[in-house]
Design a protein around this motif. Sequence first.
Motif, PDB file in Angstrom:
ATOM      1  N   ASN A 109       1.746  -7.274  21.835  1.00  0.00           N
ATOM      2  CA  ASN A 109       2.135  -6.549  23.049  1.00  0.00           C
ATOM      3  C   ASN A 109       3.411  -5.753  22.817  1.00  0.00           C
ATOM      4  O   ASN A 109       3.509  -4.586  23.195  1.00  0.00           O
ATOM      5  CB  ASN A 109       2.338  -7.528  24.212  1.00  0.00           C
ATOM      6  N   LEU A 110       4.375  -6.398  22.160  1.00  0.00           N
ATOM      7  CA  LEU A 110       5.679  -5.743  21.967  1.00  0.00           C
ATOM      8  C   LEU A 110       5.582  -4.508  21.068  1.00  0.00           C
ATOM      9  O   LEU A 110       6.297  -3.531  21.266  1.00  0.00           O
ATOM     10  CB  LEU A 110       6.685  -6.730  21.354  1.00  0.00           C
ATOM     11  N   CYS A 111       4.698  -4.566  20.083  1.00  0.00           N
ATOM     12  CA  CYS A 111       4.651  -3.456  19.117  1.00  0.00           C
ATOM     13  C   CYS A 111       4.233  -2.140  19.771  1.00  0.00           C
ATOM     14  O   CYS A 111       4.503  -1.067  19.247  1.00  0.00           O
ATOM     15  CB  CYS A 111       3.761  -3.792  17.926  1.00  0.00           C
ATOM     16  N   LEU A 112       3.584  -2.241  20.942  1.00  0.00           N
ATOM     17  CA  LEU A 112       3.142  -1.017  21.615  1.00  0.00           C
ATOM     18  C   LEU A 112       4.173  -0.501  22.626  1.00  0.00           C
ATOM     19  O   LEU A 112       4.059   0.615  23.129  1.00  0.00           O
ATOM     20  CB  LEU A 112       1.817  -1.271  22.346  1.00  0.00           C
ATOM     21  N   GLU A 113       5.157  -1.339  22.912  1.00  0.00           N
ATOM     22  CA  GLU A 113       6.199  -0.910  23.860  1.00  0.00           C
ATOM     23  C   GLU A 113       7.108   0.116  23.203  1.00  0.00           C
ATOM     24  O   GLU A 113       7.185   0.196  21.972  1.00  0.00           O
ATOM     25  CB  GLU A 113       7.043  -2.127  24.283  1.00  0.00           C
ATOM     26  N   GLU A 114       7.841   0.851  24.030  1.00  0.00           N
ATOM     27  CA  GLU A 114       8.763   1.853  23.489  1.00  0.00           C
ATOM     28  C   GLU A 114       9.698   1.185  22.478  1.00  0.00           C
ATOM     29  O   GLU A 114      10.291   0.140  22.764  1.00  0.00           O
ATOM     30  CB  GLU A 114       9.575   2.473  24.634  1.00  0.00           C
ATOM     31  N   GLY A 115       9.811   1.742  21.303  1.00  0.00           N
ATOM     32  CA  GLY A 115      10.673   1.166  20.265  1.00  0.00           C
ATOM     33  C   GLY A 115       9.952   0.159  19.388  1.00  0.00           C
ATOM     34  O   GLY A 115      10.453  -0.238  18.336  1.00  0.00           O
ATOM     35  N   GLY A 116       8.750  -0.273  19.797  1.00  0.00           N
ATOM     36  CA  GLY A 116       7.980  -1.230  18.998  1.00  0.00           C
ATOM     37  C   GLY A 116       7.402  -0.558  17.749  1.00  0.00           C
ATOM     38  O   GLY A 116       7.360   0.667  17.647  1.00  0.00           O
ATOM     39  N   SER A 117       6.927  -1.387  16.808  1.00  0.00           N
ATOM     40  CA  SER A 117       6.515  -0.846  15.509  1.00  0.00           C
ATOM     41  C   SER A 117       5.350   0.149  15.617  1.00  0.00           C
ATOM     42  O   SER A 117       5.377   1.222  15.006  1.00  0.00           O
ATOM     43  CB  SER A 117       6.159  -1.980  14.554  1.00  0.00           C
ATOM     44  N   SER A 118       4.325  -0.183  16.398  1.00  0.00           N
ATOM     45  CA  SER A 118       3.172   0.722  16.504  1.00  0.00           C
ATOM     46  C   SER A 118       3.531   1.962  17.320  1.00  0.00           C
ATOM     47  O   SER A 118       3.053   3.065  17.040  1.00  0.00           O
ATOM     48  CB  SER A 118       1.978   0.005  17.138  1.00  0.00           C
TER      49      SER A 118
ATOM     50  N   VAL B  21       0.847  -1.208   0.000  1.00  0.00           N
ATOM     51  CA  VAL B  21       0.000   0.000   0.000  1.00  0.00           C
ATOM     52  C   VAL B  21       0.879   1.253   0.000  1.00  0.00           C
ATOM     53  O   VAL B  21       0.597   2.221  -0.717  1.00  0.00           O
ATOM     54  CB  VAL B  21      -0.978  -0.007   1.201  1.00  0.00           C
ATOM     55  N   ARG B  22       1.958   1.222   0.773  1.00  0.00           N
ATOM     56  CA  ARG B  22       2.863   2.396   0.777  1.00  0.00           C
ATOM     57  C   ARG B  22       3.362   2.672  -0.640  1.00  0.00           C
ATOM     58  O   ARG B  22       3.385   3.812  -1.088  1.00  0.00           O
ATOM     59  CB  ARG B  22       4.080   2.129   1.678  1.00  0.00           C
ATOM     60  N   GLN B  23       3.720   1.599  -1.330  1.00  0.00           N
ATOM     61  CA  GLN B  23       4.269   1.768  -2.674  1.00  0.00           C
ATOM     62  C   GLN B  23       3.187   2.171  -3.689  1.00  0.00           C
ATOM     63  O   GLN B  23       3.355   3.114  -4.443  1.00  0.00           O
ATOM     64  CB  GLN B  23       4.919   0.465  -3.104  1.00  0.00           C
ATOM     65  N   ASP B  24       2.066   1.472  -3.648  1.00  0.00           N
ATOM     66  CA  ASP B  24       1.030   1.718  -4.661  1.00  0.00           C
ATOM     67  C   ASP B  24       0.283   3.024  -4.435  1.00  0.00           C
ATOM     68  O   ASP B  24      -0.120   3.688  -5.381  1.00  0.00           O
ATOM     69  CB  ASP B  24       0.002   0.572  -4.667  1.00  0.00           C
ATOM     70  N   PHE B  25       0.043   3.371  -3.179  1.00  0.00           N
ATOM     71  CA  PHE B  25      -0.744   4.569  -2.881  1.00  0.00           C
ATOM     72  C   PHE B  25       0.141   5.803  -2.753  1.00  0.00           C
ATOM     73  O   PHE B  25      -0.358   6.924  -2.783  1.00  0.00           O
ATOM     74  CB  PHE B  25      -1.556   4.376  -1.587  1.00  0.00           C
ATOM     75  N   GLN B  26       1.442   5.566  -2.567  1.00  0.00           N
ATOM     76  CA  GLN B  26       2.389   6.687  -2.455  1.00  0.00           C
ATOM     77  C   GLN B  26       1.998   7.685  -1.363  1.00  0.00           C
ATOM     78  O   GLN B  26       2.060   8.900  -1.555  1.00  0.00           O
ATOM     79  CB  GLN B  26       2.503   7.419  -3.811  1.00  0.00           C
ATOM     80  N   ILE B  27       1.578   7.145  -0.247  1.00  0.00           N
ATOM     81  CA  ILE B  27       1.271   7.999   0.911  1.00  0.00           C
ATOM     82  C   ILE B  27       1.858   7.317   2.159  1.00  0.00           C
ATOM     83  O   ILE B  27       2.068   6.099   2.151  1.00  0.00           O
ATOM     84  CB  ILE B  27      -0.254   8.210   1.124  1.00  0.00           C
ATOM     85  N   PRO B  28       2.090   8.071   3.227  1.00  0.00           N
ATOM     86  CA  PRO B  28       2.538   7.411   4.451  1.00  0.00           C
ATOM     87  C   PRO B  28       1.429   6.544   5.047  1.00  0.00           C
ATOM     88  O   PRO B  28       0.256   6.925   4.988  1.00  0.00           O
ATOM     89  CB  PRO B  28       2.863   8.578   5.400  1.00  0.00           C
ATOM     90  N   VAL B  29       1.814   5.379   5.565  1.00  0.00           N
ATOM     91  CA  VAL B  29       0.841   4.495   6.222  1.00  0.00           C
ATOM     92  C   VAL B  29       1.274   4.341   7.684  1.00  0.00           C
ATOM     93  O   VAL B  29       2.428   4.006   7.957  1.00  0.00           O
ATOM     94  CB  VAL B  29       0.786   3.111   5.543  1.00  0.00           C
ATOM     95  N   PHE B  30       0.352   4.609   8.600  1.00  0.00           N
ATOM     96  CA  PHE B  30       0.659   4.537  10.028  1.00  0.00           C
ATOM     97  C   PHE B  30      -0.129   3.378  10.642  1.00  0.00           C
ATOM     98  O   PHE B  30      -1.324   3.513  10.891  1.00  0.00           O
ATOM     99  CB  PHE B  30       0.298   5.860  10.721  1.00  0.00           C
ATOM    100  N   ALA B  31       0.537   2.259  10.837  1.00  0.00           N
ATOM    101  CA  ALA B  31      -0.090   1.107  11.502  1.00  0.00           C
ATOM    102  C   ALA B  31       0.160   1.274  12.988  1.00  0.00           C
ATOM    103  O   ALA B  31       1.239   0.963  13.481  1.00  0.00           O
ATOM    104  CB  ALA B  31       0.528  -0.186  10.985  1.00  0.00           C
ATOM    105  N   ILE B  32      -0.840   1.779  13.701  1.00  0.00           N
ATOM    106  CA  ILE B  32      -0.620   2.145  15.113  1.00  0.00           C
ATOM    107  C   ILE B  32      -1.426   1.277  16.074  1.00  0.00           C
ATOM    108  O   ILE B  32      -1.504   1.567  17.251  1.00  0.00           O
ATOM    109  CB  ILE B  32      -0.921   3.640  15.366  1.00  0.00           C
ATOM    110  N   GLY B  33      -2.032   0.205  15.560  1.00  0.00           N
ATOM    111  CA  GLY B  33      -2.873  -0.638  16.412  1.00  0.00           C
ATOM    112  C   GLY B  33      -2.061  -1.636  17.208  1.00  0.00           C
ATOM    113  O   GLY B  33      -0.842  -1.639  17.122  1.00  0.00           O
TER     114      GLY B  33
END
Length: 498
Positions: A475-484, A269-281
């Motif tokens: 769980n990890l993705c929400l911790e400091e440094g995690g992806s979300s 989606v980042r490539q095709d839509f050419q917009i930033p994508v924020f996966a924050i869940g």
Amino acid sequence: MLFWSKINKGATEGDEKLTAANKRLLTGIHRLQFEPLPRTKVHSSGMEKLPMMGRRIVLFPLPLLDYMNPMFQLAEILHAKGFSISIIHTNFNAPNPKNHIGFTFHPISDGLLASEASSLDLITLFDILNVKCVAPFRDRLSQMLSDALEEEPIACLITDGMLHFTQTVADSLKLPRLVLRTSNVSSLLAIAALPLLRQKGYLTVQDSQSELPVPELPPLKVKDIPSVRSSNSEAFFQLTTRVCKGIKASHGLIVNTFEELEDPAIAIVRQDFQIPVFAIGPFHKIIPASSSGLLTLDKSCIEWLNTQAPKSVLYVSFGSAAAIDEIEFGEIAWGLANSERPFLWVVWPGMVRGSKGSHPLPDGLTQMISGRAHIVKWAPQEDVLAHPATGGFWTHNGWNSTLESICEGVPMICLPFIADQMSNARYVTDVWNVGLRLEGKLERGEIAMTIRGLMSEKEGKEMRERAAFFKEKANLCLEEGGSSYKSLESLASHISSF
Ligand code: UDP
């Protein structure tokens, strides 16, 4: 997350239940209506309440429970990041300002009568909102922008992707717009591919070909393509085309998912839509459970779960909209009974077509399941899934339910009815490998066998282990440094840069 509606009148034999269920789904009269409850913040690290940044964000939710809840969760998350929040909302399904202290609320007239809105199918409702809201929304936003000159500057607008008209309005007012997608990214890929799939003839294939793979969109099969089952597929096609166009023209996409779950789809989606994508869940792990409504959460099921052995109970719920007929209800009930496993089943009034109140169990069944079954009208689902006694979830694969199950490491039995539920189920069984799919006509023997497979056998055990892996990632993705965590930081910087 229920994403679109109506299915093909000529659905395959095995899909009769889908057609019937969807007819029921189409009439909003049966849709449960909810009011988002006030939320108590349980911020993960990085979610401590920050001083206000002197920047305001305007959010405009789609006025349906499944879409409003994630929008309000997002609003709370951004509020905790230091932004001031204004909500523009329709009079139809208006939120209660008392539930969101610190937000300002700005109603617009949508021209919709509640009785009219509740009898419309979703696509028609979305189309009407995209027409009727244009002038009042533009006027209100324009007024807010000029008021803001003397008060707090408005940084951007965030709207539900379905409200595609807001992109044109935002452009005309030179205000950056971001889009919230309340379902996942993988199903966005499916709707974005519809023009190509139509060109290649996939949207008009015979029912006999519904099991064929779609090489352009792995791992989906033809029957998983969003519009294949739609009786108003043209309206759906036009709507989703506008939605995708609106997303592409926006300043970014916010999604209730996490990178570890949907990394490949997010990259595309980042490539095709050419917009930033924020996966924050996952949003519900940042801001706790939100929905209540006409039905009271029945907490008795937690007491009942407390009496059950670890990982022994199958939780059964088909969300807030999917309805079944009397025969299917009987097959499900007998399948559950014959599985000989404990179960907790959500049967909301009206869930069985033709019955207004609670539906009685088939004769002779009550005695058979005595002591190992608990039936409620509405459950505190997140608590149920997090309970140590819950070992499996038989679900319709709405995105919220799917994500909530993954986040608690609970493997699933998938019974998708329509829309993005089809591709969600496909990802659950074929990509994440955390579930078994019930295919074809609902039949008690097949149901009992599938339940035993998930709850007791080696296959189920392996799925539970993989689900535990995703739970840890969630769980990890929400911790400091995690992806979300990092995505949310980027989103806050992105908004502050406007
Ligand atoms: N839900 C609940 N109690 C229930 C059944 C469902 O709280 O007894 C909640 C569930 O936690 C989820 C939402 O209702 O957040 C259902 O959303 P989903 O996208 O899964 O399905 P939909 O209702 O949109 O079809």
